[in-house]
Design a protein around this motif. Structure first.
Motif, PDB file in Angstrom:
ATOM      1  N   VAL A  15       0.834  -1.196   0.000  1.00 32.68           N
ATOM      2  CA  VAL A  15       0.000   0.000   0.000  1.00 32.68           C
ATOM      3  C   VAL A  15       0.874   1.252   0.000  1.00 32.68           C
ATOM      4  O   VAL A  15       0.589   2.238  -0.686  1.00 32.68           O
ATOM      5  CB  VAL A  15      -0.929  -0.001   1.230  1.00 32.68           C
ATOM      6  N   PHE A  16       1.966   1.197   0.759  1.00 34.03           N
ATOM      7  CA  PHE A  16       2.893   2.323   0.825  1.00 34.03           C
ATOM      8  C   PHE A  16       3.476   2.608  -0.553  1.00 34.03           C
ATOM      9  O   PHE A  16       3.594   3.768  -0.964  1.00 34.03           O
ATOM     10  CB  PHE A  16       4.002   1.993   1.824  1.00 34.03           C
ATOM     11  N   ASN A  17       3.842   1.562  -1.292  1.00 32.75           N
ATOM     12  CA  ASN A  17       4.373   1.741  -2.644  1.00 32.75           C
ATOM     13  C   ASN A  17       3.343   2.370  -3.583  1.00 32.75           C
ATOM     14  O   ASN A  17       3.687   3.189  -4.443  1.00 32.75           O
ATOM     15  CB  ASN A  17       4.845   0.402  -3.206  1.00 32.75           C
ATOM     16  N   LEU A  18       2.083   1.983  -3.422  1.00 31.84           N
ATOM     17  CA  LEU A  18       1.027   2.573  -4.249  1.00 31.84           C
ATOM     18  C   LEU A  18       0.895   4.068  -3.984  1.00 31.84           C
ATOM     19  O   LEU A  18       0.748   4.870  -4.910  1.00 31.84           O
ATOM     20  CB  LEU A  18      -0.306   1.875  -3.963  1.00 31.84           C
ATOM     21  N   VAL A  70       5.084   5.400 -14.407  1.00 30.85           N
ATOM     22  CA  VAL A  70       5.553   4.939 -13.096  1.00 30.85           C
ATOM     23  C   VAL A  70       4.759   3.720 -12.634  1.00 30.85           C
ATOM     24  O   VAL A  70       5.311   2.807 -12.012  1.00 30.85           O
ATOM     25  CB  VAL A  70       5.463   6.086 -12.066  1.00 30.85           C
ATOM     26  N   ALA A  71       3.460   3.692 -12.947  1.00 32.73           N
ATOM     27  CA  ALA A  71       2.640   2.539 -12.564  1.00 32.73           C
ATOM     28  C   ALA A  71       3.128   1.266 -13.260  1.00 32.73           C
ATOM     29  O   ALA A  71       3.209   0.196 -12.642  1.00 32.73           O
ATOM     30  CB  ALA A  71       1.176   2.792 -12.900  1.00 32.73           C
ATOM     31  N   TYR A  72       3.479   1.363 -14.536  1.00 37.66           N
ATOM     32  CA  TYR A  72       4.018   0.195 -15.246  1.00 37.66           C
ATOM     33  C   TYR A  72       5.356  -0.239 -14.651  1.00 37.66           C
ATOM     34  O   TYR A  72       5.610  -1.438 -14.476  1.00 37.66           O
ATOM     35  CB  TYR A  72       4.186   0.510 -16.732  1.00 37.66           C
ATOM     36  N   LEU A  73       6.224   0.723 -14.323  1.00 38.68           N
ATOM     37  CA  LEU A  73       7.505   0.380 -13.710  1.00 38.68           C
ATOM     38  C   LEU A  73       7.296  -0.216 -12.317  1.00 38.68           C
ATOM     39  O   LEU A  73       8.062  -1.084 -11.884  1.00 38.68           O
ATOM     40  CB  LEU A  73       8.402   1.615 -13.639  1.00 38.68           C
ATOM     41  N   SER A  74       6.261   0.230 -11.612  1.00 33.73           N
ATOM     42  CA  SER A  74       5.927  -0.362 -10.313  1.00 33.73           C
ATOM     43  C   SER A  74       5.461  -1.801 -10.475  1.00 33.73           C
ATOM     44  O   SER A  74       5.730  -2.647  -9.624  1.00 33.73           O
ATOM     45  CB  SER A  74       4.848   0.472  -9.615  1.00 33.73           C
ATOM     46  N   CYS A  75       4.751  -2.080 -11.571  1.00 35.99           N
ATOM     47  CA  CYS A  75       4.366  -3.473 -11.876  1.00 35.99           C
ATOM     48  C   CYS A  75       5.610  -4.338 -12.046  1.00 35.99           C
ATOM     49  O   CYS A  75       5.674  -5.468 -11.546  1.00 35.99           O
ATOM     50  CB  CYS A  75       3.524  -3.515 -13.145  1.00 35.99           C
ATOM     51  N   VAL A 109       6.615  -7.526  -9.666  1.00 35.91           N
ATOM     52  CA  VAL A 109       6.869  -8.879 -10.164  1.00 35.91           C
ATOM     53  C   VAL A 109       8.193  -9.408  -9.605  1.00 35.91           C
ATOM     54  O   VAL A 109       8.292 -10.565  -9.183  1.00 35.91           O
ATOM     55  CB  VAL A 109       6.899  -8.900 -11.705  1.00 35.91           C
ATOM     56  N   ILE A 110       9.209  -8.545  -9.569  1.00 37.69           N
ATOM     57  CA  ILE A 110      10.506  -8.938  -9.001  1.00 37.69           C
ATOM     58  C   ILE A 110      10.353  -9.295  -7.526  1.00 37.69           C
ATOM     59  O   ILE A 110      10.925 -10.289  -7.049  1.00 37.69           O
ATOM     60  CB  ILE A 110      11.536  -7.810  -9.197  1.00 37.69           C
TER      61      ILE A 110
END
Length: 297
Positions: A173-176, A210-215, A219-220
């Motif tokens: 949640v913090f990352n979001l 940024v949302a795509y990079l967060s995806c 995944v990692i």
């Protein structure tokens, strides 16, 4: 053909407008067609540029309708991340899942994995790593902390354990919540470069990137979680950085169509600004938490 000329001239997608009669050029597959939807891939003839309003509509639509193209999106993120983001921003959206719905799905998977499968191992590894880093930094900044008046080392350790546990519990949640914080310096540094020299990147498009990079990062994290049973958190963190940083730099090069030199120096400026915004964010959050604790006593 008119829409194709718009794209080739450097503009991204057309403004919101009614579907005009006649032939249309599909921004997703390139087919010429008549009507409101492309008969080849099904994408709408009218594709708006990403704005705050359209982004909210896409998120709601994507959450209510599970997207079967999430696997392709995740695969593309690991070998053509920047081109994927560019495709999505320029209107080729039928083949890819919405970044925010994908991120929400990955966060749910991460929470499930940590809660029901690897909770004890992952939580303890993160707490040990966080407290080790925190206490080491505290000793370097204040070597007399053990003999000075104030909390004892045992009390400090207990407080750090509690904070590390809270960080773990709300990690996803913090990352979001930090996505806008990351998107703002990215937008400041890259908004008028390369592909976006003629039509500037707007803030909501930076949010999508940024949302795509967060995806990608999520995944990692999902893949690395099981390895905490046989390895240390510091090792997993280093390996994650080794994988994630080159992919982020590659995505910037592919998205903005600029050379490695520009990617590196602009990324350095971005990191400096990001640290500043992180510090401001944490200060504001700390003040807010202190006020909340004071008012609820």
């Amino acid at each position: 053909m008119k829409q194709q000329n718009i794209i080739e001239s450097g503009q991204l997608t057309q403004r919101k407008r009614e579907v005009e009669p006649g032939m249309h050029h599909c921004l997703n597959c390139g087919k010429e067609f008549e009507g409101s939807f492309c008969p080849n891939c099904g994408q709408a003839a009218r594709v708006q540029r990403i704005t705050g309003q359209s982004l909210v509509k896409q998120i709601i639509s994507s959450v209510l309708n599970f997207e079967a193209n999430i696997p392709r999106t995740l695969i593309d993120l690991f070998y053509r991340p920047g081109y994927l983001i560019a495709d999505y921003l320029t209107g080729k959206r039928k083949d890819y899942s919405n970044p925010f719905s994908t991120l929400l799905l990955l966060v749910a998977a991460y929470l499930f994995l940590n809660e029901f499968v690897f909770k004890d191992q992952v939580r303890q590894a993160m707490i040990d790593y966080s407290t080790q880093v925190g206490m080491g930094l505290n000793r370097e900044l204040n070597p007399q902390a053990d003999v000075a008046l104030g909390p004892t080392p045992e009390m400090q350790y207990a407080q750090e354990m509690e904070l590390a546990g809270a960080i773990f519990d709300y990690f996803s949640v913090f990352n979001l919540l930090l996505i806008p914080v990351v998107a703002f310096p990215l937008w400041l540094v890259f908004r008028k470069v390369g592909r976006f020299a003629q039509q500037s990147l707007n803030f909501f498009e930076a949010l999508v990137a940024v949302a795509y990079l967060s995806c990608l990062n999520m995944v990692i994290n999902l893949v690395s979680a099981p390895f905490l049973c046989i390895s240390t958190m510091s090792t997993i963190t280093i390996v994650g950085y080794v994988i994630c940083i080159p992919l982020c730099l590659l995505s910037l090069r592919q998205l903005f169509l600029i050379g490695w030199g520009q990617v590196l120096w602009r990324s350095a400026v971005f990191v400096v600004l990001l640290v500043v915004f992180y510090i401001i964010t944490f200060i504001v959050m700390g003040i807010g938490y202190a006020l909340f604790a004071f008012l609820t006593q």
